[in-house]
Design an enzyme around this catalytic site. Structure first.
Site, PDB file in Angstrom:
ATOM      1  N   HIS A 195       0.860  -1.188   0.000  1.00  0.00           N
ATOM      2  CA  HIS A 195       0.000   0.000   0.000  1.00  0.00           C
ATOM      3  C   HIS A 195       0.889   1.228   0.000  1.00  0.00           C
ATOM      4  O   HIS A 195       1.822   1.333   0.804  1.00  0.00           O
ATOM      5  CB  HIS A 195      -0.908   0.001   1.232  1.00  0.00           C
ATOM      6  CG  HIS A 195      -2.047   0.955   1.137  1.00  0.00           C
ATOM      7  ND1 HIS A 195      -1.881   2.318   1.132  1.00  0.00           N
ATOM      8  CD2 HIS A 195      -3.385   0.744   1.016  1.00  0.00           C
ATOM      9  CE1 HIS A 195      -3.062   2.903   1.036  1.00  0.00           C
ATOM     10  NE2 HIS A 195      -3.991   1.968   0.963  1.00  0.00           N
ATOM     11  N   ARG A 228      -6.650  10.294  -0.066  1.00  0.00           N
ATOM     12  CA  ARG A 228      -6.351  10.839  -1.392  1.00  0.00           C
ATOM     13  C   ARG A 228      -7.611  11.017  -2.229  1.00  0.00           C
ATOM     14  O   ARG A 228      -7.710  11.953  -3.021  1.00  0.00           O
ATOM     15  CB  ARG A 228      -5.339   9.935  -2.112  1.00  0.00           C
ATOM     16  CG  ARG A 228      -3.927  10.074  -1.551  1.00  0.00           C
ATOM     17  CD  ARG A 228      -2.957   9.133  -2.231  1.00  0.00           C
ATOM     18  NE  ARG A 228      -3.120   7.771  -1.785  1.00  0.00           N
ATOM     19  CZ  ARG A 228      -3.066   6.710  -2.575  1.00  0.00           C
ATOM     20  NH1 ARG A 228      -2.871   6.847  -3.867  1.00  0.00           N
ATOM     21  NH2 ARG A 228      -3.219   5.507  -2.072  1.00  0.00           N
TER      22      ARG A 228
END
Length: 532
Positions: A318, A338
């Site tokens: 990740h 994000r």
């Protein structure tokens, strides 16, 4: 909270924030992505892999740490195990108490099967609890399972097994409705419409969430349903070897009580492996976002019994694991940060990539920025880049962070960092096991009858990279799928004489291959003791 060198960098980030907030970085071309991945992604480091010498994947490549436990000795001596003394006798044995195992057990129970869950920690101690950002499903008017399929197939480098991915995307809307009916508290607009957002690699807003506690909320609901149905759960008990019958069909498991070390025998007409991932193997020395028990147990159990692996050489790192402070090193910083508008910037405040590239591309970009370009921020124990979280409220208004990602805000607040005002440092963390046991569309392994697999222990659903939100989806779709089909198969199955001969056969194959090791597997728990 941040030391002086970081504060100097933060000033540059703050100075560029308004301009960065409206900046639209270009997405990479396919060729740029391939060049980036082949140079910087951990999956491409050939010296970090070994070739298997034994088993159904003999000649195949897997991470060194995985090869060591696949080609290790059993924890038992079959000659010392009395298979005539059966402690549990059920139709369906579910190994693993996370989201996939719970979903499987619920559906097997609904189908009328006598089902039991055995789990080495407690029900809910699983990567499902650690998932934050959401669960994908194409259930909005501008979306479709076909578009979802294209996003996921491309994001997985066109390597997913088509029949598995087809099932994943087509059963996604029903999975969301099933969870909603069970009581999952999804984020909804005042009129009851589910709120959806983008994730990395998605072309539509199809991410359903429960703030940034999505996995915990789903696991809470599934656990309550298991307990309300009275499904037996044997906690703190590990499956350490599968049992086959005289015809080579899965027929139960040898269990180890983690507290008393007693050996127990479970006989079953069908078995479901739902043991989750492998983050606590710490491949290539990476930190992990995974829960304490994620040690690839299901892969070991299935492999020794003769089940094939698919894509075991590919892991997901990740891109945004916490890089600072040290106390939460490797902890997941959800992709939802994000998707809400925060961008990744280097030590000079420069945005260096599109914030919603696929996870493998984003991770490789961060590694390149830190290691090749020298634009990372020194943390004292490594490097990181900034995830500019204050940008979220600059773009969406004050209060957005507390409303949409409260878990993130609280995690960093414990260490004196207010993510509404200060950016956070991130670096890739070992997050997901893309590869696993090879299954057919009905959830059964391709070459061991009556052995089903669900969740992160499956290989092939996502290809060689997974999009955000498709893991919470696959534990529901394939957990339910395994539960239904294992229950149906149990009704037509008569268990033969129980056998551990496959364990002896594997040991002989290791000896013939010249493998010498002191290691035993499955690993069960990570070892963090300091050695002299």
């Amino acid at each position: 909270m941040y030391p002086s060198n970081m504060m100097e960098s933060i000033k540059k980030v703050e100075a560029a924030r308004e301009a960065n907030a409206v900046l639209e970085p270009a997405r990479m071309t396919a060729e740029e992505k391939e060049n980036l991945l082949s140079t910087y992604h951990p999956d491409y480091k050939q010296d970090e892999f070994d070739i298997l010498k034994v088993g159904p994947n003999k000649g195949g490549k897997v991470p060194k740490e995985l090869a060591a436990i696949l080609q290790a000795h059993s924890r038992i001596n079959p000659s010392e195990i009395d298979l005539s003394k059966v402690d549990y006798d059920v139709d369906v044995l579910v190994i693993g108490g996370g989201g996939a195992g719970a979903s499987a057990a619920i559906e097997a129970n609904e189908a009328g099967a006598d089902v039991m869950i055995v789990t080495k920690l407690r029900i809910g101690d699983a990567n499902t609890m650690m998932a934050e950002g959401g669960i994908q499903a194409a259930d909005k008017p501008n979306d479709s399972p076909a578009i979802h399929y294209l996003d996921a197939f491309g994001g997985g480098h066109f390597a997913a097994k088509p029949e598995l991915l087809y099932r994943l995307v087509n059963e996604a809307p029903e999975a969301i409705q099933w969870l909603n009916d069970l009581g999952v508290e999804f984020d909804k607009a005042p009129d009851g419409t589910m709120i959806t957002t983008h994730g990395g690699g998605t072309s539509r807003k199809r991410m359903h969430a429960a703030k940034d506690y999505s996995g915990a909320e789903i696991m809470r609901t599934l656990r309550d349903e298991v307990l309300n149905r009275g499904i037996p759960v044997v906690d703190f008990t590990s499956a350490i070897e599968l049992i086959l019958d005289e015809n080579g069909k899965a027929a139960g498991a040898v269990l180890l009580n983690m507290e008393t070390k007693d050996i127990l025998i479970a006989r079953a007409k069908t078995v479901i492996i739902a043991t989750g991932g492998a983050g606590r193997m710490h491949y290539q020395g990476f930190p992990t976002s995974n829960h304490y028990g994620a040690t690839a147990d299901g892969l070991v159990l299935g492999y020794r019994a003769g089940a094939k692996l698919l894509y075991a050489d590919t892991l997901q790192y990740h891109p945004t694991g916490a890089a600072y402070p040290e106390q939460i090193f490797g902890a997941l910083v959800t992709e939802k940060v994000r998707s809400l508008g925060a961008k990744l910037v280097n030590r000079d405040g420069k945005v260096f990539m599109h914030p919603l590239e696929t996870r493998d591309v984003a991770a490789a970009s961060i590694i390149r920025e830190c290691n090749a370009r020298g634009e990372g921020v020194e943390t004292g124990s490594g490097l990181g880049v900034w995830l500019d979280t204050p940008m979220i409220e600059l773009k969406n208004g004050e209060g957005t962070i507390e409303k949409r990602i409260p878990a993130m805000m609280r995690m960093f607040a414990k260490y004196g960092i207010d993510i509404r005002k200060e950016p956070i440092l991130v670096y890739p963390t070992l997050h997901y096991q893309n590869g696993g046991l090879d299954i057919t569309a009905d959830g059964m392994t391709t070459n061991v009858e009556n052995l089903f697999v669900a969740g992160e222990a499956v290989g092939g659903i996502h290809g060689r990279n997974r999009l955000m939100g498709n893991s919470l989806l696959d534990i529901i779709v394939f957990g339910r799928n395994a539960g239904k089909n294992a229950a149906a198969k149990s009704k037509e199955t008569k268990v033969g004489n129980l056998s551990l001969e496959h364990v002896n056969a594997f040991a002989k194959e290791m000896e013939a291959a010249g493998i010498k090791t002191d290691m035993v597997s499955p690993k069960l728990l990570p070892d963090y003791t300091h050695k002299r």
